[in-house]
Each structure stands twice: as structure tokens, then as C-alpha cells.
Design an enzyme around this catalytic site. Sequence first.
Site, PDB file in Angstrom:
ATOM      1  CB  ALA A   1      -2.983  -0.532  -3.209  1.00  0.00           C
TER       2      ALA A   1
ATOM      3  CE1 TYR B   1      -4.337  -1.239   0.269  1.00  0.00           C
ATOM      4  CE2 TYR B   1      -3.394  -2.733   1.902  1.00  0.00           C
ATOM      5  CZ  TYR B   1      -4.442  -2.377   1.065  1.00  0.00           C
ATOM      6  OH  TYR B   1      -5.564  -3.150   0.999  1.00  0.00           O
TER       7      TYR B   1
ATOM      8  CB  SER C   1      -2.835  -3.453  -6.952  1.00  0.00           C
ATOM      9  OG  SER C   1      -4.227  -3.731  -6.816  1.00  0.00           O
ATOM     10  CG  ASP C   2      -2.590  -5.035  -0.326  1.00  0.00           C
ATOM     11  OD1 ASP C   2      -3.658  -5.665  -0.286  1.00  0.00           O
ATOM     12  OD2 ASP C   2      -1.775  -5.028   0.606  1.00  0.00           O
ATOM     13  CB  CYS C   3      -7.563  -5.141  -1.566  1.00  0.00           C
ATOM     14  SG  CYS C   3      -7.283  -6.880  -1.977  1.00  0.00           S
TER      15      CYS C   3
END
Length: 700
Positions: free
Chosen positions: A245, A210, A241-243
Amino acid sequence: MEFTVFNIKKEAKTLVSKMTLEEKVFQMLHTAPKVERLGIPSYNWWNEALHGVARAGVATMFPQAIAMAATFSEKLLYQVADVTSTEGRAKYNAFQEEDDHDIFKGLTFWSPNINIFRDPRWGRGHETYGEDPYLTARLGVAFIHGLQGPDRNRLKVAACAKHFAVHSGPESERHEFNAICDDYDLWNTYLPAFEAAVKEGEVEAVMGAYNRTLGEPCCGSKLLLEDILRKKWGFDGHVVSDCWAVKDFHEHHKVTKDPVESVTLAVKNGCDVNCGNLFGFCLQAVEQGLLTEEQIDKAVTRLFVTRMRLGLLGAPENPKYTAVSYDMVDCEEHRKLNQEVARRSLILLKNDGALPLDAAKIRSVGVIGPNADSRRALQGNYEGTATKHITVLQGLSELLEPQGIKVRYAEGCHLFKDRNSMLAQPDDRMAEARAVARRSDVIVLCLGLDSSIEGEEGDQGNQFTGGDKPGIELPGRQQALLENVVKAANGKPVILVLLSGSALAVGWADEHVNGIVQAFYPGAYGGRAIAELLFGGFSPSGKLPVTFYRNTADLPDFHDYNMQNRTYRYFKGEALYPFGFGLSYSAFTLDNLTANEVGCRVTVKNTGKMAAHETVQVYVSSPGQKELRSLCGIGEVFLQPGESTELTVMLDSKAFSRYDAKGDLVKIKGTHTLYVGFTQPDDRSTALYGQKPLSAAVTV
């Protein structure tokens, strides 16, 4: 079609060429829709398997990652991941029969978490393998191999190394935080485990973090994703990607002005799939000339390659995987491994001779504390649903009541509040704890944390700053409970069992209780393993994968990502319990050490009275370097009383090198000292374990 003539990358590229721009763009969301005209089924990329298949119903729930790290065992981590991927395949096969393509139902597992646990206040530290880059790399690679299977082009499931990179809190600020460290720490602490995951583990996916690192948002970082991951390391899998982010780029990091610019930055620098829905704006980015359709094609091709490696999208299936039966989920064989891992993960931090307890001399045991009968304290986070949970209270009751030993229970206090009933006065359960302590021959006091106190920002129930802890002292009224119980016990044995995902400052306990066991979050059968340990069913063998400091004041500023005075490699104070420490009920000696640049050989003997596992640890101290010492080799033994063995421990190929500012390895010339023992070579470890490691000079 024979698999040998099925060119995955060529077939993926051909399939992508048949798609419209809109169809391709929506394949880049974690909720990829079906493309009926091309026979492409819907697929949800998001699945979790940190310590067993998570969030999709019943699965074998192993000890949390930090607990597994305490085994220091690549073999066990491989076995856990192999079982996890077997259950992942079994559940996937069953869900496909039911036409269920929902979240947590796919074959792309976003594990392991190989971030460095640099500060014990970080709420997500228990998802990691601890504070050491070498241990993290070794366990991470083993876990990836266990998940993915032996053939990269015929994956059992796909693993994902996360969160890339320089990511370990603070959770409450992760959406706008800029992690700054110098080049030395970047390359020598934060990146080695990821490099190993890519080059040795051949991990299929990497997830961005993030935060920003050195000014760039990690999910759109040219330095991390393009220059290092793909160019320097040759990574050929996909990046996720992180969620949500990517929306942080413009909303919080302020490095872009709007969603179109954000998705442009991410895709240009190699982010292929968006956990979230922002990549829908890639259509506008192409229309505005910010992205090319060729860049979209490249991303979607990578994603289709992964699905084909899994035997999907028309690629040849692997019958060995498609035939895995749902009967494998939480089967008896997997439960036995779970129990073994729980046993191996427990760490004995103090023993004045009270342990193991002798059931023949005990008529009653008092089990006290907010974690004594807590399922949540077994689980950690990112957990599956266990068929059965055995808490510490249940484990002791199962073991002792058939022998006619009375087990008394008192909660004693809330985990972090000052009372259990809001209608009552503070310390409303303290008197009951004292009463139980006075009436019991032995007291097992279960304190610590659970994932309501330490966890991920946004997790329901986190009590403190976004999941991080404000300090490392026992929360709430637990210290008061500890002191009350010790006083009420009036000299009778008090054994402290800590269930927590991170280090706690328990200096008072170290001085006043008879034994301390660090259990971390020990999984569904943790309570049984703890009961067996306390009563001598096996010898403890776990080792600390993190440093236990004496108090919060020992820690640098949480926001500071430079490693000075952090972790055992740089900490210049005296730890309460050092990294690598853990006692045994047996006794071991080392002799006949020989060493060179490749490895060392040593004779290990069990001179005690119990069969036991023990971990031989090799540390290197190099001339002119910042590190006090670094772990560079691990060896496992299991020996019967009186038995000895010649053990060869291979050293980290980088043991006598360091990375320079460009990420290139440079040999350190001169005389290095290798320390070979059951602990670190520091004075505190030697005093606690009662034995000094052997040493040998190696000249490079």
C-alpha cells in the site's frame, strides 16, 4: 528471569540500541531478516486467521466471518478465536522445529476484519461481521480476546484490526480511491469498532487501508494513525501497512513524488511495519534528513515489544503456549465446535410450513444447483485447508441414503456463465435439472456465489470488477434455473439454499419457493449442518448481520461513503429481509420488560415444540437523530419447550450518546425508545416474524 521483572519495553529499547541503522530498517519489512550477531531470528509478520488458521496447510476451517456474525454470539466468536490461536501456536511450534520461518508461519495474525459492510456489492464484505457498528465491535472484541488470550504481556498470538479506516470498496479502485464521508458518519459508523478493538480488546496491531480517507492515504494518515489511533485512543501496539500500500502513495494516490517521500510519510505518522519491501528506502530518508534515526528506533521498538509479548527475542516463554502439540490441529474437539458454529450460523428466511422436512414421508430428494456440490462455496476466502469438506449434496446423501431415500443431483447451470461445457449450447444443464425436479419428492436448490465472484481485488478468478459484484441479482443463469425448477416441480416443495457472502435480491424466490435458507459460506462441515437443519435436526437461530435489499436500484452510488439510505439504520425503503431477521422452528415470547440507561430485563419463554436458541435484540430510537434505530444490546437464550428465563441485556455504553465532529461522546437528552424483541421494530420484520418487539421509554 521471572516475567514479573522482565520490563518488555525497556528490554526492546535496549535491543534496538545495539543495532545498526540498516539492521533496524530491515526489521520494518514484513520479511524481517535475522540479525545473527544479536541472536535475532528471521520473522515473517504476515499470517492470516479470518475463520481459522489460513494459508499454511491443514487447520479447522470455520464458517466465514459473515456467517459467524449471523450467530450474534460473542461467546461463539471467542471460542472460535481461542481454537484458532491454539492451532496457530501448535503450527508455529511445529514449524519452528523444522526451522521454517516462511510467510503464514508466524504468530502475528492479520485478523479480524472489522470494516463496515455498507454496500452488498463489496467483494470483501464476507470477511467482516456485517453492517452494524455495535455488532461488529462486540464480535471483534470477542475475537481479539480469543486470539490474544487473557494477558496482553504474554500473548497467545497477536491480533490485528483491519483495515483502518473507512474502507469497503470499490476493490478495483482501492489503490487510488479517496473515501469521503462527513464527520458524523466517520465517528458514528466507521470508527466505533476500531475504538472498541483498541480500548476494550487491547488489540496488538492495526492495519491501515489501501485507500485515502478524507484525502490522506490511510497507511500514512496523520488524522487516523497519529491524531485518533495513538493520541485520542492511546493505542500502544504497532501499525502495519496493507500489502504494497505504501507504494500507492506516489504511484496512484499521487500525494508523494517518489518512494523516499512515501516511506517518510508512512513512518512519520506511525506506520511501523511495511507489508512489502518499500521501507528499505527508509535508509535514504534518514540520509536525506527526511526521517530521524529516533523515528526508526520508535517503530522497531514497537515491533520488538510485540515479539517479546509473544515470548520471543529472549523474553520469558509461556510454557502453556510453547507446549501446545500439533495434535491439536483440526482435532475432534475443534471439529465439534466447527459443526456447532455452522449450525448456529444458518438463517431461515422463509418457511411456509414445508420445513422441517419429514424423512418418513419422502422417497427421493433432488439436489440441484451450481453450489450443491461446491467446496468453494463452503470456504469463503482467507481459508485454511480442511481435512474434510461436506458439501450440501454430501450432507444430504450422508443423512438420507442410510434411510433408503434416493438423492438425485443436477448442477443445473454454471455459477456465472451461460453454459457448463464450452462446446455446448447455452443452458446445457437445464434439462437435467428439470428432469431431476420432476422425479423428486422434494427439491433442494443451491444457488448463490463463491469467492470467484466476490472477493479481494487481485484474487485469482474474480470474474467481475476487481472482486466486487456489479449488482445483487443472482448471477449468470441462476434465476432461469430457479424458475425452471419451480415450474418442473409442479407444486412439490422447493427449498432454496443460498450460499453467498453477501445479500442477494431474491424477491421472485420469496414469492415462489417454500423455504429459503441463507447459509453464507458455512465452513468445512456446512453441508452437514444444512442437511440437519432441513430435516429438523435442530432449530435455526441465525440472524441477518446485513440487510437484504429487493434490487440493486435500492442502493446508493457505490462510491458514496456517506451513510444516508445505507444499512438498516438509515435505509428508508422496505427491505426484502431486514437486518436482525431470522426464523425459528420453535416459538418465543417476551414479557415483563423493565429498562433503564444501563440495561433491560425481560422474561423469555419458548412456547414452541422444539428446544432452540434465540437472540434477544435491543434497538434504540433517539430523539432528533439521523438513525432510524440502532442495535445497542444482544442477549442469547437456549430454552426447552415450555421453559422460560429472566434475561438481563446490558446496553452499549454509548446507546444514548453520539460522537460529535471531534470524536467526543455527547449525551442525547430527552426520551429515547428502546425496542426489545427477536427482530428490529420495523413493519417488515414484524410481518415476517409475526411478532412485534416490546418497547420502553428511557429519559436521559
